[in-house]
Design an enzyme around this catalytic site. Structure first.
Site, PDB file in Angstrom:
ATOM      1  N   GLU A 227       0.884  -1.172   0.000  1.00 48.75           N
ATOM      2  CA  GLU A 227       0.000   0.000   0.000  1.00 48.75           C
ATOM      3  C   GLU A 227       0.913   1.210   0.000  1.00 48.75           C
ATOM      4  O   GLU A 227       1.754   1.349   0.900  1.00 48.75           O
ATOM      5  CB  GLU A 227      -0.884   0.012   1.245  1.00 48.75           C
ATOM      6  N   CYS A 261      -1.851   8.827   3.839  1.00 43.01           N
ATOM      7  CA  CYS A 261      -1.897   8.411   2.424  1.00 43.01           C
ATOM      8  C   CYS A 261      -3.247   8.799   1.829  1.00 43.01           C
ATOM      9  O   CYS A 261      -3.369   8.932   0.624  1.00 43.01           O
ATOM     10  CB  CYS A 261      -1.666   6.922   2.314  1.00 43.01           C
TER      11      CYS A 261
HETATM   12  P1  NAD Z   1       8.960   4.784   3.422  1.00 44.02           P
HETATM   13  O1  NAD Z   1       8.660   4.100   2.134  1.00 44.02           O
HETATM   14  O2  NAD Z   1      10.129   5.689   3.479  1.00 44.02           O
HETATM   15  O3  NAD Z   1       9.215   3.698   4.558  1.00 44.02           O
HETATM   16  C1  NAD Z   1       8.273   2.669   4.816  1.00 44.02           C
HETATM   17  C2  NAD Z   1       8.972   1.511   5.530  1.00 44.02           C
HETATM   18  O4  NAD Z   1       9.884   0.876   4.620  1.00 44.02           O
HETATM   19  C3  NAD Z   1       9.811   1.924   6.734  1.00 44.02           C
HETATM   20  O5  NAD Z   1       9.647   0.955   7.736  1.00 44.02           O
HETATM   21  C4  NAD Z   1      11.224   1.918   6.182  1.00 44.02           C
HETATM   22  O6  NAD Z   1      12.208   1.739   7.174  1.00 44.02           O
HETATM   23  C5  NAD Z   1      11.160   0.730   5.238  1.00 44.02           C
HETATM   24  N1  NAD Z   1      12.163   0.700   4.160  1.00 44.02           N
HETATM   25  C6  NAD Z   1      12.767   1.767   3.566  1.00 44.02           C
HETATM   26  N2  NAD Z   1      13.570   1.326   2.558  1.00 44.02           N
HETATM   27  C7  NAD Z   1      13.454  -0.027   2.522  1.00 44.02           C
HETATM   28  C8  NAD Z   1      14.020  -1.049   1.698  1.00 44.02           C
HETATM   29  N3  NAD Z   1      14.857  -0.764   0.698  1.00 44.02           N
HETATM   30  N4  NAD Z   1      13.680  -2.347   1.920  1.00 44.02           N
HETATM   31  C9  NAD Z   1      12.808  -2.654   2.918  1.00 44.02           C
HETATM   32  N5  NAD Z   1      12.246  -1.728   3.733  1.00 44.02           N
HETATM   33  C10 NAD Z   1      12.559  -0.431   3.546  1.00 44.02           C
HETATM   34  O7  NAD Z   1       7.614   5.525   3.866  1.00 44.02           O
HETATM   35  P2  NAD Z   1       7.355   6.473   5.144  1.00 44.02           P
HETATM   36  O8  NAD Z   1       8.058   7.764   4.949  1.00 44.02           O
HETATM   37  O9  NAD Z   1       7.596   5.716   6.411  1.00 44.02           O
HETATM   38  O10 NAD Z   1       5.767   6.709   5.029  1.00 44.02           O
HETATM   39  C11 NAD Z   1       5.211   7.665   4.197  1.00 44.02           C
HETATM   40  C12 NAD Z   1       4.674   7.024   2.934  1.00 44.02           C
HETATM   41  O11 NAD Z   1       3.764   5.976   3.250  1.00 44.02           O
HETATM   42  C13 NAD Z   1       3.850   7.996   2.071  1.00 44.02           C
HETATM   43  O12 NAD Z   1       4.214   7.827   0.716  1.00 44.02           O
HETATM   44  C14 NAD Z   1       2.405   7.545   2.288  1.00 44.02           C
HETATM   45  O13 NAD Z   1       1.530   7.866   1.246  1.00 44.02           O
HETATM   46  C15 NAD Z   1       2.576   6.082   2.469  1.00 44.02           C
HETATM   47  N6  NAD Z   1       1.462   5.480   3.181  1.00 44.02           N
HETATM   48  C16 NAD Z   1       0.576   4.701   2.479  1.00 44.02           C
HETATM   49  C17 NAD Z   1      -0.516   4.134   3.115  1.00 44.02           C
HETATM   50  C18 NAD Z   1      -1.501   3.283   2.359  1.00 44.02           C
HETATM   51  O14 NAD Z   1      -2.190   2.513   2.992  1.00 44.02           O
HETATM   52  N7  NAD Z   1      -1.592   3.384   1.048  1.00 44.02           N
HETATM   53  C19 NAD Z   1      -0.715   4.363   4.485  1.00 44.02           C
HETATM   54  C20 NAD Z   1       0.203   5.158   5.174  1.00 44.02           C
HETATM   55  C21 NAD Z   1       1.286   5.710   4.509  1.00 44.02           C
END
Ligand code: NAD
Length: 458
Positions: A227, A261
């Site tokens: 997501e 999001c």
């Molecule tokens: P992010 O993608 O930076 O990080 C998400 C998670 O992924 C964190 O736990 C991070 O440590 C981990 N991560 C980062 N790089 C990785 C890799 N290479 N391999 C594995 N794991 C890795 O996102 P964020 O800044 O924490 O959250 C904000 C984003 O989340 C926004 O884009 C928002 O729209 C989205 N979001 C989406 C939903 C939904 O349900 N669609 C809900 C909430 C937030």
């Protein structure tokens, strides 16, 4: 390596300091999770349901504490944080019930005495990678169905929300068998290491990372769901009450500083944009900005200094692109990562602000001539999470709902807001894989085995 999470409103407040789980720790946790998963899959559904009920009660008992920690660690305004804690309890109770649902189906067999059936079975160890913005609800809406259907869980939370994740593990620990729910603190490296050990991977976060995770999971041959971001539009039709629509849109755009999001980042106004835009500016300017611990606060800080700078830069770039700043655009004074709620109009739908997620309190108003143009503009982005329509005309609402390319559509309602009883997810770059929540979650956390049983004789 040591990591820290700090309070966004008081960056000198160190909330959690932790060692990143390295490959050996991840492998060790995965081994414990696998052993626990085997025993858990053999437990009766009633046993799993009552353990989840106990887990829900543990969360309910600590709801006040979790609310306070959400305010402190991720700067969520206390009213929203309280609602999130309550929702997490509701989610775990809901999936405790689903553990008792029928676990398969029967089909007409090759003869009346034969049995042809399909049964759901757990995948094993479910890996969860989560963002910081819903630090309690998102881990729980993934973990609760994973556990209910017989899996063990490894949770790799966002580094910015590690204090909350570790507290969740402490609270759930006494209700669940040892090793069944474990938290692996860390960043990208820990996430990658965990991906190498689990049997399915559920991700929520940005599009860039979600894509990488889905590719890596596919290379390993394990199912994944992701997501990701949104660039959600609210369409305001000429018959809508401008004051009411403006109030709802302002809350959906700026609540929790736009860090959802499902936040509204584009408002598409059909016909004369004047009365609605005026009402929107007034509503946004009326929102209380400040300390998230205060009951009246709607807009707290954004999560980090770079996040704050991104919002200010997006406003500056919009102005340079010919946009007009209707309100906001400036960082707050003093400590904490505050930025004023920002509205921009006068931009083309192709401008960067109208095409890419900023993930902060900034929204663009896009006037259009008619319904067709509204649909073109709404669908003209790579995201497709949620859309909303404001109108009193049910026919127009139904027509628009059928044409919007988003996973969720809400009429006379904010784009933000999640009903955990119903499937949740988006189209295009916003989502990958099966839907989360509601009855849909079972699809991801189980696989189906088809069983044929014929009479031994005859
Ligand atoms: P992010 O993608 O930076 O990080 C998400 C998670 O992924 C964190 O736990 C991070 O440590 C981990 N991560 C980062 N790089 C990785 C890799 N290479 N391999 C594995 N794991 C890795 O996102 P964020 O800044 O924490 O959250 C904000 C984003 O989340 C926004 O884009 C928002 O729209 C989205 N979001 C989406 C939903 C939904 O349900 N669609 C809900 C909430 C937030």
């Amino acid at each position: 390596m040591g990591l820290q999470s700090r309070s966004p409103q008081r960056p000198d407040d160190l909330v959690a300091e932790f060692e990143e789980a390295g490959p050996e720790q991840v492998a060790e946790a995965a081994g414990r999770a696998r052993a626990a998963a085997g025993r858990w899959a053999d437990a009766s559904a009633v046993e799993r349901a009552s353990a989840l009920q106990a887990a829900a009660e543990a969360l309910a008992g600590a709801a006040g504490e979790l609310t306070g920690l959400m305010v402190r660690e991720v700067g969520k305004p206390v009213t929203e944080a309280g609602a999130e804690a309550a929702r997490a309890v509701g989610i775990v109770r809901y999936y405790a019930q689903q553990a008792l649902d029928p676990d398969g189906e029967t089909y007409p067999g090759p003869s009346p005495a034969a049995l042809l059936q399909s049964r759901r079975r757990p995948r094993g160890v479910a890996g969860l990678i989560t963002p910081w913005n819903f630090p309690v609800a998102i881990p729980m809406w993934k973990a609760a169905p994973a556990l209910a259907f017989g899996n063990a869980v490894l949770l790799k939370p966002s580094p910015e929300a590690t204090g909350l994740a570790l507290r969740l593990a402490e609270l759930l620990g006494p209700a669940l068998p040892d090793g069944l729910f474990q938290v692996l603190p860390g960043g990208a490296d820990t996430g990658r290491a965990m991906l190498g050990q689990v049997d399915c991977l559920s991700f929520t976060g940005s599009v860039a990372v979600g894509r990488q995770v889905a590719v890596a999971a596919t290379e390993r041959g394990i199912p994944s769901q992701a997501e990701m971001g949104g660039l959600n539009a609210s369409i305001v039709l000429p018959d809508a009450d401008p004051e009411r629509a403006a109030k709802v849109v302002a809350g959906a755009a700026m609540g929790y500083a736009g860090q959802k999001c499902t936040a509204t980042s584009r408002v598409i106004v059909v016909g004369d944009p004047g009365p609605f835009t005026e009402a929107l500016v007034a509503s946004v300017q009326g929102l209380a900005v400040g300390d998230p611990a205060s009951e009246s606060t709607v807009v707290g800080p954004v999560i980090t200094e770079p996040a704050r700078d991104r919002v200010v830069e997006a406003a500056e770039e919009a102005a340079a692109d010919g946009g007009r700043l209707l309100t906001g655009g400036k960082a707050g004074d003093g400590a904490g990562w505050f930025v004023a709620p920002t509205l921009v109009d006068g931009l083309s739908p192709d401008a960067r602000l109208a095409q890419e997620e900023v993930f902060g309190p900034i929204t663009v108003v896009l006037p259009v001539a008619d319904e067709d143009e509204a649909v073109r503009v709404a669908n003209g982005v790579r995201y497709g999470l949620v859309g909303s329509v404001f109108t009193r005309d049910l026919d127009r609402a139904l027509r628009l709902a059928a044409r919007l390319d988003t996973g969720m559509i809400r009429v006379n309602a904010p784009t933000s807001g999640v009903d955990y009883l119903a499937p949740f997810g988006g189209e295009k770059d916003s989502s990958f894989g099966p839907r989360e929540q509601g009855k849909a979650a079972r699809e991801f956390y189980t696989s189906t085995r088809t069983i044929t049983i014929l009479p031994a004789e005859g």
